[in-house]
Each structure stands twice: as C-alpha cells, then as structure tokens.
Design a protein around this motif. Sequence first.
Motif, short mmCIF file in Angstrom:
data_model
loop_
_atom_site.label_atom_id
_atom_site.label_comp_id
_atom_site.label_asym_id
_atom_site.label_seq_id
_atom_site.Cartn_x
_atom_site.Cartn_y
_atom_site.Cartn_z
N SER A 1 0.84 -1.20 0.00
CA SER A 1 0.00 0.00 0.00
C SER A 1 0.88 1.24 0.00
CB SER A 1 -0.93 0.01 1.22
OG SER A 1 -0.17 0.04 2.41
N ARG A 2 0.33 2.33 -0.52
CA ARG A 2 1.04 3.60 -0.51
C ARG A 2 0.03 4.74 -0.47
NH1 ARG A 2 1.97 6.57 -5.28
NH2 ARG A 2 0.82 5.77 -7.09
N VAL A 3 0.47 5.88 -0.03
CA VAL A 3 -0.36 7.07 0.04
C VAL A 3 -0.20 7.84 -1.26
CG1 VAL A 3 -0.79 9.22 1.26
CG2 VAL A 3 -0.16 7.18 2.55
N CYS A 4 -1.30 8.14 -1.89
CA CYS A 4 -1.26 8.90 -3.14
C CYS A 4 -1.24 10.41 -2.89
CB CYS A 4 -2.47 8.55 -4.01
SG CYS A 4 -2.56 6.83 -4.50
N ALA A 5 -1.99 10.87 -1.88
CA ALA A 5 -2.04 12.31 -1.59
C ALA A 5 -2.61 12.50 -0.20
CB ALA A 5 -2.88 13.06 -2.62
N ARG A 6 -2.24 13.65 0.40
CA ARG A 6 -2.82 14.08 1.68
C ARG A 6 -3.52 15.40 1.48
NH1 ARG A 6 1.90 11.47 3.56
NH2 ARG A 6 1.47 9.99 5.27
N PHE A 7 -4.59 15.60 2.23
CA PHE A 7 -5.35 16.84 2.12
C PHE A 7 -6.02 17.11 3.46
CE2 PHE A 7 -7.45 13.20 0.09
CZ PHE A 7 -8.55 13.00 0.91
N GLU A 8 -6.72 18.24 3.53
CA GLU A 8 -7.38 18.66 4.77
C GLU A 8 -8.48 17.68 5.13
OE1 GLU A 8 -9.79 22.56 6.54
OE2 GLU A 8 -9.02 22.51 4.48
N ARG A 9 -8.67 17.47 6.45
CA ARG A 9 -9.70 16.54 6.90
C ARG A 9 -11.07 16.97 6.40
NH1 ARG A 9 -8.88 12.90 10.99
NH2 ARG A 9 -6.79 12.80 11.85
N CYS A 10 -11.76 16.00 5.76
CA CYS A 10 -13.09 16.26 5.23
C CYS A 10 -13.70 14.92 4.83
CB CYS A 10 -13.02 17.21 4.02
SG CYS A 10 -12.09 16.52 2.62
#
Length: 887
Positions: free
Chosen positions: A531-540
């Motif tokens: 697994s890998r993280v594609c992107a991070r963004f503000e909690r929503c």
Amino acid sequence: MPAKKRTRPSVLDRDVWSLSYVEDNSFGPASEPLDIARFVADAERVVEDVQALEIPESEHERIEAICSLEPILGPRDDILAEPRLVHVIRSVVDMRLKNALPASMVDKVKVSTTGKGKGAKGKGKGKKTTPGEGGEGEEAEEEDEEDEEDDDEDEARKEWRESVRHELEHCPLRIARLPPETPSYTRKSRQPDYTALIAPIPSTASSASAPASMPLALLEFTLHARSDKSTALPIQQKIVLHSEQTLADLRDAIKCESDRMPVEDADGWRAVSRVAGACFGIEGVLYSDTREEGVLDYAQAVLSALPVPYRASTTPMHLTTFSSLPLRTDQPYWYLHQGNCEHLFTLSSIRRYDPALDGSSSYPLTTFLPLTTSQRARCRACARLPAERVTLGDPLAGEIPGMWCRECLNFAWGEGADEGRTEDVTVIPLLEARRRARVTNAMLCPGAPTLPTLPLDILLLISSHLDIPHISSLSQTSRTLHTLANSSIYPSFISTNPRTSLLSPPAPTPATQVATSHLIDSAWAARHFSSRVCARFERCIPVLAIDPHGRWLVVGARGKLLVWRVAEDGELRGGPRLVPVGRERDSREDVTGIVFLPSRNPEALTLLLSHANGLLQRLHIPDSAPHPQTTARYAHPAETITSLSSPADAPLALSLSSSGLASLFLPASPWRPPSTTRLRTRKAWSALLGDGWAALGGTGAAPLVVRTVGQDGQWVAREEGRALEGDGSTAVYALERPSRGVQGVLSSPDLLISGWYDSHVRVYDLRRPSPSPVLALADRWDPNPVYSLACSGGYDTHLASGSARHGLVHFYDVRRSSHGFSAYTTLSGDASSPVYGLAMEHARVWGATEGRAWEIDFRPGFEERRSEAEREEVAERRKGLCEAADL
C-alpha cells in the motif's frame, strides 16, 4: 388371478428393449451381403402371395396364436407393474439354461441364484442350484418355499406370480427355446444391459421423416463404444432407420458426448450439437460427411495417414442411402468423428416395414440407451480383485470371454495358468490387450499419436481444464505447442477468463497477460500486497471517482478537486493537480458527488459535480488552463445532495438529496427540467442508477427501494417502488453494481450490492421476484456500518467494503464467503476515519479516508515501483511502529 385381456401389440412393444434387459452378443458370424432393394421387393411379393391365399378363419387364428408375442409381452407388462417379479423371469431363464447344458458341464457352469438379493432371508441365501432329475420341478419347489416364507404377500399376489411363471415356461415361440450351444454365448447381465428408456425416442431433427407409402425395409443398427476399461464392447445405442434414409441420418441420430464441443459466438462459449466432419467405414469404403463447408475430409485424412485397406467413396454421406449399400448383418463396421472418437456398429436386423403395425413414427428411432456406462472389469470368481487375464473356451468361467484375476485362475486351472501354461483354455493377458487397444486408438489420429496433431477445437477443450502453470509447461514442450499457445490457447483463455482493468494497461502479449493475471490472482489468494499514500489533504468527507476509460483519477476534497492524469503504464506519477471548484472554507460548497461525462478532447476532462448546497454543475477542465470552465447548471432545490450516479457513457444521471428528493436529468440537456420523485424516508443517503432501474437507500421502514426508470428517462408514474428486504431498523449507506468489465459470478448488471448500517453487505438479484438477498456478507469482528463498496479483485470474484472506523477495508471472495480478510489503511493520526470511497480493479484498490487518498497494489514487483521518497516514508513508519511497540 385370471389373465388380463390384451390388445394386439404394435412393433414398438415387440422390441427386446422393453423387457429392460438387452443381450450383449458377440459379433458374427456375418451374413452374406444383402441387396436391400431386392429384399424389399421379395418381402412385398411374399405378402401379396399370402394375402392372395384363401386361408380359413380357423387356420388364420391358429397361425396368429403360434406367432403371437403375448407370452413375452404379458410378463413384461406384469413386471413393469410389479418390479419384484423380475426374479421370476431370472429363475425360468436359469432353469432353461441348465436343461440345455450337456451332462459334462452341468456342475461347472455358474448360474445366478433365485433368491431376492443380498437382503433375502431364509434358507438357500446365495446358494447355487444344480439341475437334476425333474429340474423344472425343483426350481418351482424353491420358488414355492420362498412364497411361503413371505408372510406379507397375500394369496392373490402368489397366484399372479404363478400365472406369470406358467406363461413363461409354456411359451410356444422358438425364440424362447434355448439351443445346446447357448452356454457358449451367455453371460450374466450387467448394469449397462439395462435400458434407460421406457419408450422409443423418435428423432426430432428437421431431416427426420416417417416412411412413405412406398415399400421399405426397417434396419436396426447397434452402436458399440470403444472402451479401454473392459474387453467387452458395451452397447451404446440402438437405432432403427428405413432403407431410403442416408448415412447422414444415422450419423445425426448417434448420441455421443464428443459431438457437444464448445462453440464460441458473440455470447461466449456454449456446448451445441454440430457437424464437424466424420466418416463411416463400410465394406472397405470410407464415406465422409461433407455437409458443412471447410470441415476436414476424414476419408482422405485416414487414407493419407494409415495403411488401411479402404478406399474413399465418391458419393458423400448425405447422398448415400442404405438401399444402395451391400450391408451384412452382424458384421462390425467403423465410425470415426471428432478427431479420434471411434465406434463399432453392426446391422442387427432387417425386416419389412408394415404401416399397420409400425405406425408413423419419425425415423431414425432410438430404441435403446444404456442405464449406466461399463465399469472396470473385475474377476468373475471372487468379484473383488481386478481382472488381469481373459480366457476363451473356458467352461469354468460360464461366459465368453472369462474374466479372472491371477489367484483365481491358478486355483481353478493349476499353477502357471496365468502365464498361459495350460492346454485346456486360451489365456490372454488383459493389460496387454488394453495396451494394444490404446496404441491402435492413438494410431487412428491422423498424422501421428502426438498431441500437436489433434484438431484445434480438441486442444482448446483440453486446455480449458488446465490452470496457468500447466498451460505454461505445455507451451514449453515443443515449438509447435509454443506457437499454438501464443496464437490460440492464451487468447482463448483470456477471452473466457477476462479480468477487470480500470487504469492498468493490457500486457504486450497474450502470454504475458495470462502470466500477470495468474501472479495477481495468486497474490490475492496469499493476501500479499503493498500500500502507498497517493495524496494528503485537509480533513473532510472526500469523494473518489475513476474514469471508466482509464485516463483520470479524481478526488473531491472540500471545495477543490485532486486530479491525476494516468500514465501509459497505468501509474499515478507525481502529485495531483489541484482544481478549485468552490470556496474552500465554505462547507456548503463541498463536493458530494463526481460523475465522468464523455469528452471529445482526450486531453481535457468533463465532469458532473454535486455540492452540499444543492448545486449541480457541469465542468470542463482543460489540460493547460489553470481554472475550470462551468458549461452548465441544472435546476435543483437548495438541499444537500448526498449521492450522484450515472452509468458509464450513459445519457442519464441521478441525484439524491438528504430529504429524499430523487431527480433524473440529462447532462447533455441542462434546459430540460428533471423528473423527480420523493423517497419516503427520514433521511436519504445513497443512490444508484442502473439499466432501466434506480436504487435508493436511506433510513426508514423501507431502507432500500428500487424504482423503474422509463425509456424516456422519466420516473414511471404512480409506482411505489419495490422494497428489498434487509434490517428495517438500519440504513443503507452505500450502493454499487458490477461494472461492465467485471466477469465471473459478479458479471451480471442486474446485481445490486448494498452496504448497511448493521455492518452487512447484501447482494440482490433484481431478476428474481423475491425481495430477499441472494448473499449476505459481514465481518463478525467489526460491527461498524459500511460506508463504501467496490467489486472486482482476484479472479474478479471479490467484494470490498469500507468500514466506518479505523480505515478498515474488508475483502470477501463470493465463491467462499467465509474466507475473507481485512486491511487497515490508516495511521495513528487518523485511526478513527471511515473509508468514504472505494474503487477496485483486478490488480489494485483505491480508497479515500478523511485526509488521505491511498492505493493497495497486488501486482508483482510493487517494491521496485516505489519511489525513493515512498521507500523512506515506509522505513520511517516501520521505525515508529517498532518504537511504539517497545514502549
């Protein structure tokens, strides 16, 4: 019991098959060649001469009494009404057999007992009967003793049995009298001797016909199946045809599983009867079936490959009538079809066709089919060990050929008999006979007894039963099979076992594609993934969508879109492009739904977006422009839109507001008002638009309702909808259906997959009238609601459900619903996040939680595809987990 009055029997009732036993006679001796046309003319002339005679009525009645079949048909009808009377027939036949034996063989022949089977009680159970003085009287006395022991049988039934026995014992027909040579051609009945038919089966083929008014002959052919498991040739079928029918009619009437080959058409592979080439070998001549263009001429293939004493006929099979053939009765003829499936058949009987007795049945007429196939031969003496020797002219065996194991043969004929050291009988090793039969069977295959010489359809049928490693091993045995595998076997496997691909491009060659699919399926079975993280963004609360054409991946997070352009190799390289579509700090403009619309420019992106404030808009996002262009707005009240759905490339879209307002509208025609309906629920959560139907999920007494959508894109008026059963106290948060690329058990577009508040995933088949689900899945260790769904995965048989806590994703294999597994997709910082969005193909799974978009990869070599930054991040994560474990 008095005899019953019976009407004059028809020809269908006179056949031997109706007695439920069929004699399995040896071939020969063959008759002289028959001139069938002359036979018909002679038979007609005899009938005319007989009709011209003036026979007195009394003499006519005497002749009918002599030739009547009532003594056989009477017991037959009684046995059909009372199956327990079968042993009466056996006892009478055994009595006649023993009376026909010479005195020197009386004590050596085994005869079946007259008891009632393995469960019989009383004296004489399993005891052999030996004929002596008054053999018939002794046989009757044994039966009388059995009748007296049966307390449950009344006197009327006993009288009935005695009347049946009397009819059989005093039958005047010569066919019921056994000549002295009977023991040499008689054996015990076996399971394949029983017929499976209660009545003859007329042909249903378009070419089938009833005999015309012209004089004809009826010919009965007996078909035998080649068998390596037994020296006997079991009867496979008996067929009756008239003399003006052709060899092609006989070929079409033969029932053989080899004729049901898989055929590929637009709907896939299916098994149908078809003409694929065949030939008959009759009296040194080969007749080919050439009705279908492009099929192999079997006669020329056999003559070019084998030194057989045959010649090819200039007349094809479908133009050769039986009246033109010089047939002989009891002469074995040869039939070859479907590559190497061969049969022997004989002309069993020939007689004149009588319209008054034979009726108007459609010929060919099947009169016998075996109840079961023959099993492996066992020793007839011990009935325990497999038979290894065959004896001919053996009076101790009681049948020809005799089947013996080594121990019993040496015990009966002395030591060394199994090696042939005896002059009394002829001993043949059974295993060598089977081996010779196999070699002969292989030599009949044109070319050579090798696998590459088989027809392509047979090779494809064989390969369909192989898995990928075995097909790979097969392709490495020779250049011919390697070329055949790459050109036919691998493409055929791909067409019958496709895998769903959303972003992953196809492999360059069929062999590479099949190998990659096998490795991915193995990784799913072993639960080996990365697994890998594609992107991070503000909690929503994010929204995830993938382009059905595999070019884009979009995540909606608050008032902006994260857009990835998929590379040619299917990878998401680099970070996403940020596209603002609303005010970031205004939660009323958060994106709640994303649908891909067709775009003329492959470099541009056209989307249909829904927002929390009820806004529905169509956006065009060019590849180079920094800001999107709003090309249309759609009428919708200021209510929070909780769900937006549209099938791939469909002209219709569906939106659902939190108050239960469901709207159908055309994205290409924003000026047209939508068709609306109101869902009777406290709050609506999810909607899904299918082909002619729409599913609506919410909270209420009926959480899941399916409504009909008309062809005009409008709701059907005055329809309440169809409520599907579930847990009425819960809610439906997620809806999904298989995409067009999904195959296997999840391939039907009429399957509706729903995720419920009670942690269950329920699957409904909308073709069924029942509202109950066909499948219910749940993880007993996770009672949290289901927020998202996806289907595909390994073998295209997996369902994925996103849990409401801990970023937990459950994977279920619908073939074995109890064998699933789970994966955590969150870190310690957002451990309580639900999985709000899921998308899945054969090799990968994408998802979105409160602040991250991530990917689960089942493809081989995923470690090599990681970037240097991703590898450092994984190392730091593992280090932090180890430190936390130490604490």
